[in-house]
Design a protein around this motif. Structure first.
Motif, mmCIF file in Angstrom:
data_model
loop_
_atom_site.group_PDB
_atom_site.id
_atom_site.type_symbol
_atom_site.label_atom_id
_atom_site.label_comp_id
_atom_site.label_asym_id
_atom_site.label_seq_id
_atom_site.Cartn_x
_atom_site.Cartn_y
_atom_site.Cartn_z
ATOM 1 N N ILE A 114 -10.036 6.104 9.809
ATOM 2 C CA ILE A 114 -9.633 6.008 8.716
ATOM 3 C C ILE A 114 -8.497 4.985 8.859
ATOM 4 O O ILE A 114 -7.584 5.538 9.836
ATOM 5 N N PRO A 115 -8.273 3.914 8.283
ATOM 6 C CA PRO A 115 -7.549 3.015 8.594
ATOM 7 C C PRO A 115 -5.862 3.240 8.121
ATOM 8 O O PRO A 115 -5.249 2.356 7.434
ATOM 9 N N TRP A 116 -5.230 4.285 8.564
ATOM 10 C CA TRP A 116 -3.949 4.629 7.939
ATOM 11 C C TRP A 116 -2.694 3.574 8.552
ATOM 12 O O TRP A 116 -1.778 3.148 7.883
ATOM 13 N N ALA A 117 -3.050 2.990 9.892
ATOM 14 C CA ALA A 117 -1.919 2.158 10.491
ATOM 15 C C ALA A 117 -2.185 0.995 9.871
ATOM 16 O O ALA A 117 -1.340 0.135 9.537
ATOM 17 N N ALA A 118 -3.570 0.269 9.613
ATOM 18 C CA ALA A 118 -3.497 -0.926 9.033
ATOM 19 C C ALA A 118 -2.975 -0.971 7.545
ATOM 20 O O ALA A 118 -2.511 -2.055 7.103
ATOM 21 N N ARG A 119 -3.136 0.199 6.863
ATOM 22 C CA ARG A 119 -2.587 0.372 5.433
ATOM 23 C C ARG A 119 -1.178 0.365 5.556
ATOM 24 O O ARG A 119 -0.565 -0.409 4.746
ATOM 25 N N GLN A 120 -0.651 1.045 6.437
ATOM 26 C CA GLN A 120 0.931 1.014 6.711
ATOM 27 C C GLN A 120 1.378 -0.402 7.076
ATOM 28 O O GLN A 120 2.561 -0.765 6.264
ATOM 29 N N ALA A 121 0.839 -1.102 7.796
ATOM 30 C CA ALA A 121 1.044 -2.436 8.169
ATOM 31 C C ALA A 121 1.051 -3.292 6.860
ATOM 32 O O ALA A 121 2.203 -4.280 6.817
ATOM 33 N N LEU A 122 0.155 -3.337 6.159
ATOM 34 C CA LEU A 122 0.095 -4.194 5.128
ATOM 35 C C LEU A 122 1.188 -3.835 3.934
ATOM 36 O O LEU A 122 1.899 -4.543 3.402
ATOM 37 N N ILE A 123 1.557 -2.396 3.889
ATOM 38 C CA ILE A 123 2.490 -2.008 2.799
ATOM 39 C C ILE A 123 3.803 -2.344 3.533
ATOM 40 O O ILE A 123 4.762 -2.830 2.621
ATOM 41 N N ALA A 124 3.964 -2.575 4.669
ATOM 42 C CA ALA A 124 5.481 -3.004 5.269
ATOM 43 C C ALA A 124 5.293 -4.606 5.371
ATOM 44 O O ALA A 124 6.235 -5.160 6.111
ATOM 45 N N ASN A 125 4.424 -5.266 4.845
ATOM 46 C CA ASN A 125 4.175 -6.663 4.966
ATOM 47 C C ASN A 125 4.064 -7.268 6.302
ATOM 48 O O ASN A 125 4.778 -8.423 6.606
ATOM 49 N N LEU A 126 3.647 -6.546 7.509
ATOM 50 C CA LEU A 126 3.413 -7.123 8.673
ATOM 51 C C LEU A 126 2.368 -7.989 8.931
ATOM 52 O O LEU A 126 2.198 -8.834 9.973
ATOM 53 N N THR A 127 1.409 -8.151 8.047
ATOM 54 C CA THR A 127 0.267 -8.750 8.268
ATOM 55 C C THR A 127 -0.393 -9.325 6.883
ATOM 56 O O THR A 127 -0.228 -8.565 5.942
ATOM 57 N N LEU A 128 -0.739 -10.486 7.014
ATOM 58 C CA LEU A 128 -1.990 -10.776 5.787
ATOM 59 C C LEU A 128 -3.162 -10.461 6.051
ATOM 60 O O LEU A 128 -3.981 -10.869 5.116
ATOM 61 N N GLN A 129 -3.701 -10.275 7.229
ATOM 62 C CA GLN A 129 -4.928 -10.236 7.716
ATOM 63 C C GLN A 129 -5.179 -8.636 7.560
ATOM 64 O O GLN A 129 -5.044 -7.956 8.266
ATOM 65 N N VAL A 130 -5.874 -8.329 6.547
ATOM 66 C CA VAL A 130 -5.933 -6.617 6.033
ATOM 67 C C VAL A 130 -6.922 -6.075 7.098
ATOM 68 O O VAL A 130 -6.798 -4.714 7.303
#
Length: 315
Positions: free
Chosen positions: A68-84
């Motif tokens: 379950i991609p919890w970290a990827a989701r949090q990274a996207l919310i925090a604007n750390l990456t544009l590559q989801v």
């Protein structure tokens, strides 16, 4: 309003003994008024516990066990990456204690662990992670974000599975994890001599002597996954007592939930709002919603209603 309650029941005789005398009148009323969805059946050995599966479904996230991609989701919310679809993980500084037969993780988060301490450890560990192609980002004292190819397709156990238990049962056993396990051993040596831990030991609080990897998995490009304002209300007040197997405190926490959160859900339903209740144990989860026609609901109230204890014991 969607109320999601993790650790609503735990599969132990002591928990069952604490449950049976427990009076939860508002929960009983909700279970009479709401219609059960099919039971989400799992196992105590699953990497993703039932409450994470339930929350993932509510957010339209993938629910594959341990991915379950919890970290990827949090990274996207925090604007750390544009590559989801980047390969992300949570890194949790934690305390492991060695017993006679096993190494276990502390059930509680590191006490009195400040942002300055956390950032100092991250700075010391960052060069070693970078050697393995992993970049660390500070998020909060007890949780960092990490990005790197090492996490691609790596199923990881939720922190809620390993807290208070032997870490050996939850470590990834794939060949992809060998480099990460080596890195973990190196960091344990680094942390053992770090000034932050020397100071913590002098204060008499547990040291940050290891880390845990969780929240791995690919995030699909679904806008709904970022609808943070639409997510369920997660009531986490049972967690600490359950992980510490303090069933007196667990029962008291349930009574507080019944008096507050369940009362609020009843009020929302009385005002015509769409309501859902999701109860999660160690194995299974079940959602209840106000969707049945009135005549069917009356039939279920007469013939199909179960006491709250019977419902919780199915989890």
């Amino acid at each position: 309003m969607h109320l999601l309650i993790p650790f609503a029941y735990c599969s132990s005789e002591a928990c069952a003994q604490a449950l049976h005398p427990l009076k939860l009148p508002r929960l009983e009323k909700l279970l009479r008024r709401l219609t059960p969805a099919p039971l989400d059946i799992g196992a105590q050995t699953s990497l993703s516990p039932p409450h994470e599966r339930a929350l993932a479904r509510a957010l339209n996230l993938p629910t594959e066990d341990g991915l379950i991609p919890w970290a990827a989701r949090q990274a996207l919310i925090a604007n750390l990456t544009l590559q989801v679809t980047s390969d992300w993980a949570f890194i949790t500084p934690c305390h492991w204690h060695a017993g006679a037969k096993q190494v276990a993780m502390s059930a509680a988060q590191l006490p009195d662990f400040t942002a300055l301490e956390s950032q100092a450890l991250l700075a010391a560990m960052q060069p070693y992670f970078e050697e393995d192609g992993i970049t660390l980002y500070y998020e909060q004292p007890t949780r960092w974000l990490a990005c790197g190819d090492a996490f691609k397709g790596l199923a990881s156990a939720s922190l809620d599975r390993v807290a208070g238990r032997s870490v050996a049962n939850w470590l990834p056993d794939t060949s992809k994890a060998i480099a990460l396990q080596r890195l973990q051993s190196e960091m344990q040596m680094l942390l053992y001599h770090h000034p932050v831990n020397d100071a913590r030991e002098a204060r008499g609080v547990p040291t940050a002597n290891s880390f845990w990897i969780s929240g791995t998995g690919d995030l699909p490009q679904l806008p709904a996954t970022l609808a943070v304002d639409a997510q369920p209300v997660v009531v986490n007040t049972l967690r600490e007592a359950a992980l510490n197997e303090d069933w007196t405190a667990w029962a008291a926490a349930w009574q507080a939930i019944d008096a507050d959160a369940c009362y609020a859900l009843m009020g929302a339903q009385a005002h015509g709002e769409s309501v859902q209740l999701t109860l999660c144990g160690e194995r299974n989860a079940q959602t209840f919603h106000a969707a049945a026609p009135r005549y069917l609901k009356r039939f279920m109230n007469i013939f199909g209603t179960q006491p709250a204890s019977a419902v919780l014991e199915q989890l």
